[in-house]
Design a protein around this motif. Structure first.
Motif, PDB file in Angstrom:
ATOM      1  N   THR A 291       1.082   1.246  -8.788  1.00 16.59           N
ATOM      2  CA  THR A 291       1.135   0.707 -10.156  1.00 16.59           C
ATOM      3  C   THR A 291       0.034   1.263 -11.046  1.00 16.59           C
ATOM      4  O   THR A 291       0.101   1.094 -12.255  1.00 16.59           O
ATOM      5  CB  THR A 291       1.015  -0.826 -10.107  1.00 16.59           C
ATOM      6  OG1 THR A 291      -0.204  -1.197  -9.448  1.00 16.59           O
ATOM      7  CG2 THR A 291       2.187  -1.432  -9.344  1.00 16.59           C
ATOM      8  N   ASP A 292      -0.974   1.910 -10.465  1.00 15.50           N
ATOM      9  CA  ASP A 292      -2.093   2.447 -11.235  1.00 15.50           C
ATOM     10  C   ASP A 292      -1.762   3.864 -11.694  1.00 15.50           C
ATOM     11  O   ASP A 292      -1.692   4.782 -10.866  1.00 15.50           O
ATOM     12  CB  ASP A 292      -3.356   2.442 -10.370  1.00 15.50           C
ATOM     13  CG  ASP A 292      -4.591   2.921 -11.126  1.00 15.50           C
ATOM     14  OD1 ASP A 292      -4.459   3.359 -12.279  1.00 15.50           O
ATOM     15  OD2 ASP A 292      -5.695   2.860 -10.543  1.00 15.50           O
ATOM     16  N   PRO A 293      -1.550   4.106 -13.002  1.00 18.04           N
ATOM     17  CA  PRO A 293      -1.222   5.469 -13.468  1.00 18.04           C
ATOM     18  C   PRO A 293      -2.314   6.477 -13.137  1.00 18.04           C
ATOM     19  O   PRO A 293      -2.022   7.638 -12.833  1.00 18.04           O
ATOM     20  CB  PRO A 293      -1.058   5.297 -14.983  1.00 18.04           C
ATOM     21  CG  PRO A 293      -0.816   3.844 -15.187  1.00 18.04           C
ATOM     22  CD  PRO A 293      -1.571   3.140 -14.108  1.00 18.04           C
TER      23      PRO A 293
ATOM     24  N   LEU B 115      -5.212   3.492  -2.222  1.00 19.51           N
ATOM     25  CA  LEU B 115      -3.813   3.316  -1.830  1.00 19.51           C
ATOM     26  C   LEU B 115      -3.655   2.099  -0.928  1.00 19.51           C
ATOM     27  O   LEU B 115      -2.657   1.368  -1.016  1.00 19.51           O
ATOM     28  CB  LEU B 115      -3.312   4.569  -1.114  1.00 19.51           C
ATOM     29  CG  LEU B 115      -3.075   5.808  -1.977  1.00 19.51           C
ATOM     30  CD1 LEU B 115      -2.873   7.033  -1.108  1.00 19.51           C
ATOM     31  CD2 LEU B 115      -1.897   5.602  -2.914  1.00 19.51           C
ATOM     32  N   HIS B 116      -4.620   1.881  -0.051  1.00 23.70           N
ATOM     33  CA  HIS B 116      -4.601   0.710   0.826  1.00 23.70           C
ATOM     34  C   HIS B 116      -4.549  -0.568  -0.002  1.00 23.70           C
ATOM     35  O   HIS B 116      -3.819  -1.517   0.327  1.00 23.70           O
ATOM     36  CB  HIS B 116      -5.847   0.738   1.714  1.00 23.70           C
ATOM     37  CG  HIS B 116      -5.875  -0.327   2.767  1.00 23.70           C
ATOM     38  ND1 HIS B 116      -6.144  -1.662   2.491  1.00 23.70           N
ATOM     39  CD2 HIS B 116      -5.655  -0.266   4.119  1.00 23.70           C
ATOM     40  CE1 HIS B 116      -6.091  -2.357   3.607  1.00 23.70           C
ATOM     41  NE2 HIS B 116      -5.798  -1.546   4.613  1.00 23.70           N
ATOM     42  N   ASP B 117      -5.303  -0.610  -1.098  1.00 24.29           N
ATOM     43  CA  ASP B 117      -5.340  -1.809  -1.943  1.00 24.29           C
ATOM     44  C   ASP B 117      -4.062  -1.996  -2.747  1.00 24.29           C
ATOM     45  O   ASP B 117      -3.799  -3.097  -3.235  1.00 24.29           O
ATOM     46  CB  ASP B 117      -6.535  -1.734  -2.902  1.00 24.29           C
ATOM     47  CG  ASP B 117      -7.868  -1.820  -2.176  1.00 24.29           C
ATOM     48  OD1 ASP B 117      -7.880  -2.308  -1.031  1.00 24.29           O
ATOM     49  OD2 ASP B 117      -8.896  -1.379  -2.748  1.00 24.29           O
TER      50      ASP B 117
ATOM     51  N   ALA C  47      10.461   8.543   2.324  1.00 26.63           N
ATOM     52  CA  ALA C  47      10.724   7.110   2.356  1.00 26.63           C
ATOM     53  C   ALA C  47      11.661   6.738   1.239  1.00 26.63           C
ATOM     54  O   ALA C  47      12.511   5.879   1.376  1.00 26.63           O
ATOM     55  CB  ALA C  47       9.413   6.331   2.253  1.00 26.63           C
ATOM     56  N   GLY C  48      11.478   7.379   0.067  1.00 27.54           N
ATOM     57  CA  GLY C  48      12.503   7.304  -0.963  1.00 27.54           C
ATOM     58  C   GLY C  48      12.373   6.210  -1.970  1.00 27.54           C
ATOM     59  O   GLY C  48      13.119   6.194  -2.939  1.00 27.54           O
ATOM     60  N   THR C  49      11.472   5.244  -1.850  1.00 25.51           N
ATOM     61  CA  THR C  49      11.470   4.157  -2.805  1.00 25.51           C
ATOM     62  C   THR C  49      10.115   3.833  -3.384  1.00 25.51           C
ATOM     63  O   THR C  49      10.026   2.994  -4.262  1.00 25.51           O
ATOM     64  CB  THR C  49      12.017   2.869  -2.167  1.00 25.51           C
ATOM     65  OG1 THR C  49      11.238   2.575  -1.017  1.00 25.51           O
ATOM     66  CG2 THR C  49      13.458   3.007  -1.772  1.00 25.51           C
ATOM     67  N   ALA C  50       9.054   4.421  -2.900  1.00 26.59           N
ATOM     68  CA  ALA C  50       7.750   4.131  -3.481  1.00 26.59           C
ATOM     69  C   ALA C  50       7.705   4.610  -4.910  1.00 26.59           C
ATOM     70  O   ALA C  50       8.305   5.599  -5.274  1.00 26.59           O
ATOM     71  CB  ALA C  50       6.650   4.790  -2.666  1.00 26.59           C
ATOM     72  N   GLY C  51       6.990   3.885  -5.754  1.00 36.20           N
ATOM     73  CA  GLY C  51       6.971   4.212  -7.170  1.00 36.20           C
ATOM     74  C   GLY C  51       6.181   5.466  -7.451  1.00 36.20           C
ATOM     75  O   GLY C  51       5.276   5.861  -6.741  1.00 36.20           O
ATOM     76  N   GLY C  52       6.536   6.116  -8.575  1.00 31.57           N
ATOM     77  CA  GLY C  52       5.741   7.238  -9.039  1.00 31.57           C
ATOM     78  C   GLY C  52       6.031   8.508  -8.269  1.00 31.57           C
ATOM     79  O   GLY C  52       7.152   8.816  -7.916  1.00 31.57           O
ATOM     80  N   ASN C  53       4.978   9.299  -8.030  1.00 38.95           N
ATOM     81  CA  ASN C  53       5.117  10.621  -7.441  1.00 38.95           C
ATOM     82  C   ASN C  53       5.218  10.542  -5.928  1.00 38.95           C
ATOM     83  O   ASN C  53       4.299  10.895  -5.202  1.00 38.95           O
ATOM     84  CB  ASN C  53       3.914  11.496  -7.843  1.00 38.95           C
ATOM     85  CG  ASN C  53       3.834  11.669  -9.347  1.00 38.95           C
ATOM     86  OD1 ASN C  53       4.850  11.829  -9.995  1.00 38.95           O
ATOM     87  ND2 ASN C  53       2.638  11.634  -9.894  1.00 38.95           N
ATOM     88  N   GLN C  54       6.352  10.091  -5.452  1.00 40.32           N
ATOM     89  CA  GLN C  54       6.480   9.911  -4.017  1.00 40.32           C
ATOM     90  C   GLN C  54       6.463  11.243  -3.281  1.00 40.32           C
ATOM     91  O   GLN C  54       6.212  11.280  -2.087  1.00 40.32           O
ATOM     92  CB  GLN C  54       7.793   9.190  -3.685  1.00 40.32           C
ATOM     93  CG  GLN C  54       7.908   7.833  -4.295  1.00 40.32           C
ATOM     94  CD  GLN C  54       8.747   7.875  -5.540  1.00 40.32           C
ATOM     95  OE1 GLN C  54       8.725   8.821  -6.282  1.00 40.32           O
ATOM     96  NE2 GLN C  54       9.492   6.822  -5.763  1.00 40.32           N
TER      97      GLN C  54
END
Length: 508
Positions: A174-176, A279-281, A313-320
């Protein structure tokens, strides 16, 4: 008197409530128009006509007529009273999970497939309308749900890797600023380290496990091997990494009190401001609790982060697509990612396409199940009146409702088999963590997809076929209803996969 019936899903609650609201309205109209009494009139007329046809040698016609009417009337009145007359106020009690017990006697809860998010209060009305339910159908609901839940609870407690991967896939960055930094890290650090590795000619000595590790941004080998991440630096000052004179003195746009140029190793692995820690957070604490319950190795956290940022994985937001680059371009564009996917083996592409359709189908199956149950509930007043309050017809409807509710068990069993296939086949943490990271090979993916199809479609198919052994013809109707009701969802998923495939091959 209130019937407080258990349900496992909000959609099921709504479908059952509206089904019984309509059922009550239809029964009320049948009573007001007198159609509900027609079977009794037809009984008297048919028995009178049969007695008249038998001739004068049958003895006392009046006694014979009364005996026949009385015998059938008792059965009709009982069926009428217990299956048609609403006696109990209807409310639904949510049961969000079914308890299971593991081998050591500990309990583990599992939510049934299709569960929606909802509150814990009972639901006793919809749109301001309440409903009532005949005694017999309330008993059928309670017994069917009880037997189904007992069957579901008998499925062993085991790590549900599929559920965990679905939870991870639902996470997004969620963090740009973090998304931008990941792209920069990929180009400036990972790309440079990979090119250096290939130019050094060391790839021939890399085994399969090491190659799998090299295939993502947080590669342990690149982090720990001298001359790679420790000797490559960020291309600009990075916030959170203070200026270091011995390192940054000759670099532009920095100085005392300003951000400096961390090495790629620091940029990724720093415990406070590193990309891995950030990323962990981004991942919800509940997901980490699930991971720790399944794996004792701390390496599992890297696999979770890898899956979240992996385009596979296909569904994580942003630049997967940042996590995996292969040996080609490193610009991270969507066309490059899709082109790499289109270049995979035909079987793998078919497996991915089938997976999309399967995911849509699994979500549609419980919804179609509840819609079919609602349809049966709405039809009950007409069926019972037209059958002349037949106990045989009531028994057939009872068996049909039970069969529909029991489909939940077969889908839960199929989901358990599918979720534990990796562990059942390989029985190793390495294989499970590879599954967690979406890093299993294409052949295994294809096999797992076909097994998933078999379990979700063939197991319920066997169940409805076995219904015929009990002398009922409901099996074909249920099977046809489930197939036609989910065909659209599967087609939509397959169409989406075909569109992705077309986009992947366009212009490449």
């Amino acid at each position: 008197m209130t019937a407080d019936l258990n349900v496992n899903d909000y959609f099921e609650t709504v479908m059952l409530m509206i089904g019984w609201v309509v059922n009550n309205a239809l029964w009320s109209s049948l009573m007001q128009t007198g159609l509900a009494l027609m079977p009794f009139i037809a009984l008297i007329a048919s028995e009178w006509f049969r007695v008249r046809q038998e001739g004068e040698d049958e003895g006392n016609k009046g006694v014979l007529l009364i005996a026949r009417i009385e015998t059938r009337l008792y059965a009709m009145v009982l069926c009428y009273a217990f299956t048609c007359v609403p006696m109990m106020s209807l409310s639904f009690n949510p049961v969000n999970a079914i308890e299971r017990t593991d081998a050591s006697g500990g309990s583990c809860n599992v939510a049934v497939i299709g569960q929606g998010a909802w509150g814990s209060d009972t639901m006793n009305s919809i749109g301001g309308q309440t409903a009532e339910i005949p005694l017999w159908w309330a008993l059928v609901h309670a017994v069917s749900k009880g037997v189904t839940n007992v069957a579901v609870s008998s499925i062993p407690c085991a790590p549900d890797l599929q559920a965990l991967t679905s939870e991870i896939d639902a996470q997004s960055i969620t963090d740009p600023g973090l998304k931008q930094e990941l792209g920069e890290f990929k180009r400036q650090c990972y790309g440079a380290a990979r090119n250096k590795l290939f130019q050094a000619g060391n790839t021939g000595s890399i085994d399969a496990l090491a190659a799998l590790d090299h295939d993502w941004l947080g590669s342990k080998w690149l982090l720990e091997t001298p001359g790679y991440y420790d000797s490559i630096y960020a291309g600009r000052p990075i916030a959170g990494f203070p200026y270091d004179a011995s390192r940054d003195q000759a670099r532009p746009s920095t100085g005392p009190g300003r951000p400096g140029y961390p090495s790629c190793k620091e940029w990724w692995a720093d415990g406070d401001n590193g990309l891995r820690a950030r990323l962990h957070d981004e991942i919800e604490p509940g997901v980490w609790d699930s991971v720790r319950s399944l794996f004792t190795s701390s390496a599992a956290e890297d696999y979770v982060i890898r899956r979240m940022i992996s385009h596979r994985a296909g569904t994580a937001g942003g630049n997967q697509d940042m996590a995996v680059t292969g040996y080609g371009n490193l610009d991270g564009s969507v066309d490059d990612v899709l082109s790499m996917a289109a270049g995979a083996a035909g079987g793998a592409v078919a497996g991915v396409m089938g997976k999309v359709g399967m995911d849509m189908l699994k979500r549609a199956l419980p919804m179609v199940q509840y819609i079919l149950i609602m349809a049966v509930v709405i039809c009950l007043p007409f069926v019972m009146v037209v059958s002349g309050y037949s106990i045989k017809v009531a028994g057939t409807a009872t068996f049909g409702l039970f069969a529909l509710w029991f489909l939940t068990f077969w889908w839960e069993l199929a989901r358990w088999i599918n979720a534990n296939l990796v562990d059942l086949i390989y029985n190793s943490d390495a294989a499970k963590m590879g599954y967690l990271a979406a890093a299993q090979n294409s052949y295994d993916k294809l096999v797992l997809t076909f097994v998933e199809w078999a379990t979700f479609l063939i197991l319920p198919g066997i169940w409805v076929a076995v219904l015929g052994w009990a002398g009922t013809r409901l099996g074909g109707a249920i099977s046809s209803g489930m197939e036609s009701g989910t065909r659209g969802a599967k087609a939509a998923g397959d169409k989406g996969a075909n569109m992705a495939k077309g986009a992947a091959t366009k212009g490449k």
